[in-house]
Design a protein around this motif. Structure first.
Motif, PDB file in Angstrom:
ATOM      1  N   GLU A  42     -18.428  22.119  -7.194  1.00  0.00           N
ATOM      2  CA  GLU A  42     -18.378  23.578  -7.321  1.00  0.00           C
ATOM      3  C   GLU A  42     -16.936  24.064  -7.318  1.00  0.00           C
ATOM      4  O   GLU A  42     -16.550  24.917  -8.123  1.00  0.00           O
ATOM      5  CB  GLU A  42     -19.111  24.247  -6.152  1.00  0.00           C
ATOM      6  CG  GLU A  42     -20.600  24.232  -6.219  1.00  0.00           C
ATOM      7  CD  GLU A  42     -21.219  24.838  -4.965  1.00  0.00           C
ATOM      8  OE1 GLU A  42     -20.537  25.598  -4.228  1.00  0.00           O
ATOM      9  OE2 GLU A  42     -22.387  24.531  -4.703  1.00  0.00           O
ATOM     10  N   ILE A  43     -16.150  23.539  -6.400  1.00  0.00           N
ATOM     11  CA  ILE A  43     -14.748  23.949  -6.292  1.00  0.00           C
ATOM     12  C   ILE A  43     -13.984  23.529  -7.537  1.00  0.00           C
ATOM     13  O   ILE A  43     -13.239  24.312  -8.117  1.00  0.00           O
ATOM     14  CB  ILE A  43     -14.119  23.368  -5.010  1.00  0.00           C
ATOM     15  CG1 ILE A  43     -14.758  24.026  -3.776  1.00  0.00           C
ATOM     16  CG2 ILE A  43     -12.602  23.538  -5.009  1.00  0.00           C
ATOM     17  CD1 ILE A  43     -14.467  23.338  -2.473  1.00  0.00           C
ATOM     18  N   ARG A  44     -14.175  22.285  -7.971  1.00  0.00           N
ATOM     19  CA  ARG A  44     -13.500  21.793  -9.177  1.00  0.00           C
ATOM     20  C   ARG A  44     -13.891  22.628 -10.389  1.00  0.00           C
ATOM     21  O   ARG A  44     -13.044  23.037 -11.181  1.00  0.00           O
ATOM     22  CB  ARG A  44     -13.859  20.333  -9.427  1.00  0.00           C
ATOM     23  CG  ARG A  44     -13.167  19.776 -10.668  1.00  0.00           C
ATOM     24  CD  ARG A  44     -13.825  18.559 -11.220  1.00  0.00           C
ATOM     25  NE  ARG A  44     -15.186  18.881 -11.640  1.00  0.00           N
ATOM     26  CZ  ARG A  44     -16.123  17.986 -11.830  1.00  0.00           C
ATOM     27  NH1 ARG A  44     -15.885  16.715 -11.636  1.00  0.00           N
ATOM     28  NH2 ARG A  44     -17.335  18.355 -12.206  1.00  0.00           N
ATOM     29  N   LYS A  48      -9.873  26.778 -10.083  1.00  0.00           N
ATOM     30  CA  LYS A  48      -8.696  27.308  -9.405  1.00  0.00           C
ATOM     31  C   LYS A  48      -7.952  26.247  -8.600  1.00  0.00           C
ATOM     32  O   LYS A  48      -6.783  26.411  -8.299  1.00  0.00           O
ATOM     33  CB  LYS A  48      -9.088  28.456  -8.483  1.00  0.00           C
ATOM     34  CG  LYS A  48      -9.619  29.660  -9.238  1.00  0.00           C
ATOM     35  CD  LYS A  48      -9.990  30.767  -8.306  1.00  0.00           C
ATOM     36  CE  LYS A  48     -10.546  31.938  -9.090  1.00  0.00           C
ATOM     37  NZ  LYS A  48     -11.011  33.011  -8.240  1.00  0.00           N
ATOM     38  N   ILE A  49      -8.640  25.164  -8.244  1.00  0.00           N
ATOM     39  CA  ILE A  49      -8.049  24.121  -7.420  1.00  0.00           C
ATOM     40  C   ILE A  49      -7.993  22.841  -8.245  1.00  0.00           C
ATOM     41  O   ILE A  49      -8.989  22.429  -8.831  1.00  0.00           O
ATOM     42  CB  ILE A  49      -8.874  23.858  -6.137  1.00  0.00           C
ATOM     43  CG1 ILE A  49      -9.137  25.153  -5.369  1.00  0.00           C
ATOM     44  CG2 ILE A  49      -8.210  22.812  -5.259  1.00  0.00           C
ATOM     45  CD1 ILE A  49      -7.916  25.794  -4.776  1.00  0.00           C
ATOM     46  N   ARG A  54      -6.865  18.262  -2.741  1.00  0.00           N
ATOM     47  CA  ARG A  54      -6.962  19.691  -2.466  1.00  0.00           C
ATOM     48  C   ARG A  54      -8.415  20.158  -2.516  1.00  0.00           C
ATOM     49  O   ARG A  54      -8.841  20.995  -1.725  1.00  0.00           O
ATOM     50  CB  ARG A  54      -6.122  20.488  -3.450  1.00  0.00           C
ATOM     51  CG  ARG A  54      -4.640  20.282  -3.240  1.00  0.00           C
ATOM     52  CD  ARG A  54      -3.834  21.008  -4.306  1.00  0.00           C
ATOM     53  NE  ARG A  54      -2.451  20.669  -4.196  1.00  0.00           N
ATOM     54  CZ  ARG A  54      -1.518  21.511  -3.780  1.00  0.00           C
ATOM     55  NH1 ARG A  54      -1.839  22.730  -3.449  1.00  0.00           N
ATOM     56  NH2 ARG A  54      -0.266  21.119  -3.695  1.00  0.00           N
ATOM     57  N   ILE A  55      -9.169  19.602  -3.453  1.00  0.00           N
ATOM     58  CA  ILE A  55     -10.587  19.935  -3.553  1.00  0.00           C
ATOM     59  C   ILE A  55     -11.309  19.501  -2.278  1.00  0.00           C
ATOM     60  O   ILE A  55     -12.122  20.245  -1.729  1.00  0.00           O
ATOM     61  CB  ILE A  55     -11.215  19.284  -4.799  1.00  0.00           C
ATOM     62  CG1 ILE A  55     -10.656  19.953  -6.066  1.00  0.00           C
ATOM     63  CG2 ILE A  55     -12.735  19.364  -4.768  1.00  0.00           C
ATOM     64  CD1 ILE A  55     -11.012  19.250  -7.365  1.00  0.00           C
ATOM     65  N   ALA A  56     -10.991  18.306  -1.772  1.00  0.00           N
ATOM     66  CA  ALA A  56     -11.621  17.807  -0.548  1.00  0.00           C
ATOM     67  C   ALA A  56     -11.278  18.702   0.641  1.00  0.00           C
ATOM     68  O   ALA A  56     -12.141  18.994   1.473  1.00  0.00           O
ATOM     69  CB  ALA A  56     -11.191  16.365  -0.278  1.00  0.00           C
ATOM     70  N   ILE A  57     -10.039  19.133   0.724  1.00  0.00           N
ATOM     71  CA  ILE A  57      -9.627  20.001   1.836  1.00  0.00           C
ATOM     72  C   ILE A  57     -10.336  21.345   1.748  1.00  0.00           C
ATOM     73  O   ILE A  57     -10.828  21.867   2.756  1.00  0.00           O
ATOM     74  CB  ILE A  57      -8.095  20.162   1.868  1.00  0.00           C
ATOM     75  CG1 ILE A  57      -7.461  18.828   2.282  1.00  0.00           C
ATOM     76  CG2 ILE A  57      -7.681  21.300   2.795  1.00  0.00           C
ATOM     77  CD1 ILE A  57      -5.978  18.754   2.088  1.00  0.00           C
TER      78      ILE A  57
END
Length: 104
Positions: A42-44, A48-49, A54-57
């Protein structure tokens, strides 16, 4: 509860990882892996990231935020939750370790 550890191959964001877990906790670990994988995707996909570390964080921060705002019911099993969090932490440590190793 079985203390016998078993090696389990898991896939997070298309990357294979081998993790150890007690045989009787495999289902819980796989649930955590699927949840983490979905959150990281979802983040990827949000665009934006960039970068798996960074995605894991960001996924860790989001999951922690959910945890801290969770309404705890009387039947909530904190021990089970702690085990799940430890498994997620283990998976995230492996992801970050792999990412660091690939940089060198």
């Amino acid at each position: 509860m079985s203390s016998e550890l078993k090696g389990l191959d898991v896939n997070i964001m298309g990357r294979e990882f081998r993790v150890a877990c007690p045989a009787d906790e495999e289902a819980g670990l796989l649930e955590a892996v699927h949840y983490l994988d979905a959150r990281m995707r979802e983040i990827r996909d949000g665009g934006k990231i960039i970068g798996i570390d960074r995605i894991a964080i960001m996924a860790a921060l989001n999951i922690t935020h959910e945890f801290l705002h969770l309404k705890v019911s009387p039947d909530f099993d904190i021990g089970d939750f702690k085990r799940r969090m430890a498994r997620m932490q283990s998976v995230m440590d492996e992801v970050l370790s792999e990412q660091q190793a690939s940089l060198f």
